[in-house]
Enzyme design. Structure first.
Site, PDB file in Angstrom:
ATOM      1  N   ASP A   8     -36.925 -18.706  14.094  1.00 45.62           N
ATOM      2  CA  ASP A   8     -38.055 -18.664  15.022  1.00 45.62           C
ATOM      3  C   ASP A   8     -38.048 -17.318  15.734  1.00 45.62           C
ATOM      4  O   ASP A   8     -36.999 -16.874  16.225  1.00 45.62           O
ATOM      5  CB  ASP A   8     -37.963 -19.791  16.047  1.00 45.62           C
ATOM      6  CG  ASP A   8     -38.227 -21.160  15.442  1.00 45.62           C
ATOM      7  OD1 ASP A   8     -38.569 -21.231  14.247  1.00 45.62           O
ATOM      8  OD2 ASP A   8     -38.084 -22.159  16.169  1.00 45.62           O
ATOM      9  N   ASP A 134     -46.925 -32.150  14.567  1.00 44.76           N
ATOM     10  CA  ASP A 134     -45.985 -32.133  15.685  1.00 44.76           C
ATOM     11  C   ASP A 134     -46.281 -33.340  16.557  1.00 44.76           C
ATOM     12  O   ASP A 134     -47.391 -33.484  17.071  1.00 44.76           O
ATOM     13  CB  ASP A 134     -46.126 -30.840  16.474  1.00 44.76           C
ATOM     14  CG  ASP A 134     -45.880 -29.616  15.603  1.00 44.76           C
ATOM     15  OD1 ASP A 134     -45.010 -29.702  14.721  1.00 44.76           O
ATOM     16  OD2 ASP A 134     -46.555 -28.591  15.797  1.00 44.76           O
TER      17      ASP A 134
END
Length: 249
Positions: A8, A134
Site C-alpha cells: 500500500d 469493502d
C-alpha cells in the site's frame, strides 16, 4: 489458494492502515522498489499494489509507481482511484495484469455496464477486472471507506455476475490491519450465495494458521500485507505455500 503480498502506497511510502483510517497508518522504512524486488527475488510472481492517494483523487504517486511497475516482470494487481473506462483499458493495455475497480462501480450506475461492453471487445479482459467489495457489518463502503452504499451485498454481487464480472476482492473493514484473523464467516456467506465467483480474501490475516483456515474454503487467493511487515508470516513461508498451490492447479 495463492498468497498475494500487498504493498500500500501513501505519499510515496509503503504503509499499512488500520480499518482504512488514513490517520491510523504505520509507515515502513523500505522503498516501493525495494519491497517489490524483495518479493521478486524470493520467487513471488504476483503482487497487489494499492495507491491510497489515488483512492482519494490524488495521483501524485503514479509517475514513480508506474515507472517501477514497468521495470518489473511481476504480475501486478493494481487499484486506487480508477474512475474511468479509459483508465481501466489503458492499464490493461499497458500490461497491468489485473485492475481493481471499486468506488466508481458503486456510485455510477452505468459504469459496470459500460465497462462490460468495453472489455468484452478483448479476449480475457473480463477475467482481469477485479471488483472490490469493502464491507463493514455487511454494508458496502466506498470512497476510502468513508461512505456507505444502500446496495445490499448479495444484490451487488448478483449485479456484477449478470454483467460478466466474477472476480471479487472482499475486505472486511472490521478485520483490516488488526491481525485478528480473516473474515471466514463473511467469505462463507459469499461463496454459499455464489459458489462460482473467484474470491480474493483481504484483511485480518495474522499467521499461516489463518491461511490454512482460508484454504478450506473455495477462496482463490488471499492478499497479505501487515502480517508480512510485522514478521508474522515470512516471505519464505509464502514462497513454500505458493509453490505447493501452483503444483495443485
Amino acid at each position: 489458494m495463492y498468497i498475494i503480498p500487498a504493498i500500500d502506497i501513501l505519499d510515496g511510502k509503503v504503509v499499512r492502515l488500520r480499518e482504512g483510517d488514513y490517520s491510523q497508518k504505520t509507515v515502513y522504512e523500505v522503498s516501493i522498489a525495494e519491497m517489490i524486488e524483495t518479493y521478486r527475488s524470493n520467487g513471488t510472481e504476483f503482487i497487489h499494489i494499492i495507491d491510497l492517494n489515488g483512492a482519494k483523487g490524488d495521483f501524485s504517486n503514479q509517475a514513480e509507481l508506474f515507472d517501477i511497475i514497468k521495470r518489473t516482470d511481476m504480475r501486478v494487481q493494481y487499484g486506487g482511484g480508477i474512475r474511468t473506462i479509459e483508465q481501466v483499458t489503458n492499464l490493461l493495455d499497458a500490461g497491468i495484469h489485473r485492475v481493481i475497480v471499486g468506488t466508481q462501480a458503486i456510485t455510477n450506475p452505468d459504469f459496470l455496464s459500460d465497462l462490460s461492453k468495453e472489455v468484452g471487445k478483448k479476449y480475457d479482459y473480463a477475467n482481469r477486472i477485479v471488483v472490490a467489495i469493502d464491507v463493514l457489518d455487511e454494508v458496502i463502503k466506498y470512497s476510502g471507506w468513508m461512505e456507505s452504499s444502500p446496495i445490499k451485498l448479495m444484490d451487488y454481487v448478483d449485479k456484477c455476475l449478470q454483467l460478466g464480472f466474477f472476480r471479487f476482492l472482499c475486505t472486511d473493514i472490521n478485520k483490516d490491519g488488526k491481525l485478528g484473523g480473516a473474515a471466514i464467516d463473511l467469505y462463507k456467506k459469499l461463496l454459499e450465495h455464489s459458489p462460482f465467483i473467484k474470491l480474493i480474501a483481504s484483511g485480518g490475516v495474522s499467521s499461516m494458521e489463518d491461511i490454512v483456515e482460508l484454504s478450506k474454503l473455495d477462496v482463490r487467493s488471499v492478499v497479505v500485507g501487515k502480517a508480512i511487515y510485522e514478521n508474522r508470516i515470512t516471505i519464505e513461508e509464502i514462497k513454500e505455500w505458493n509453490l505447493k498451490a501452483l503444483s495443485t492447479l
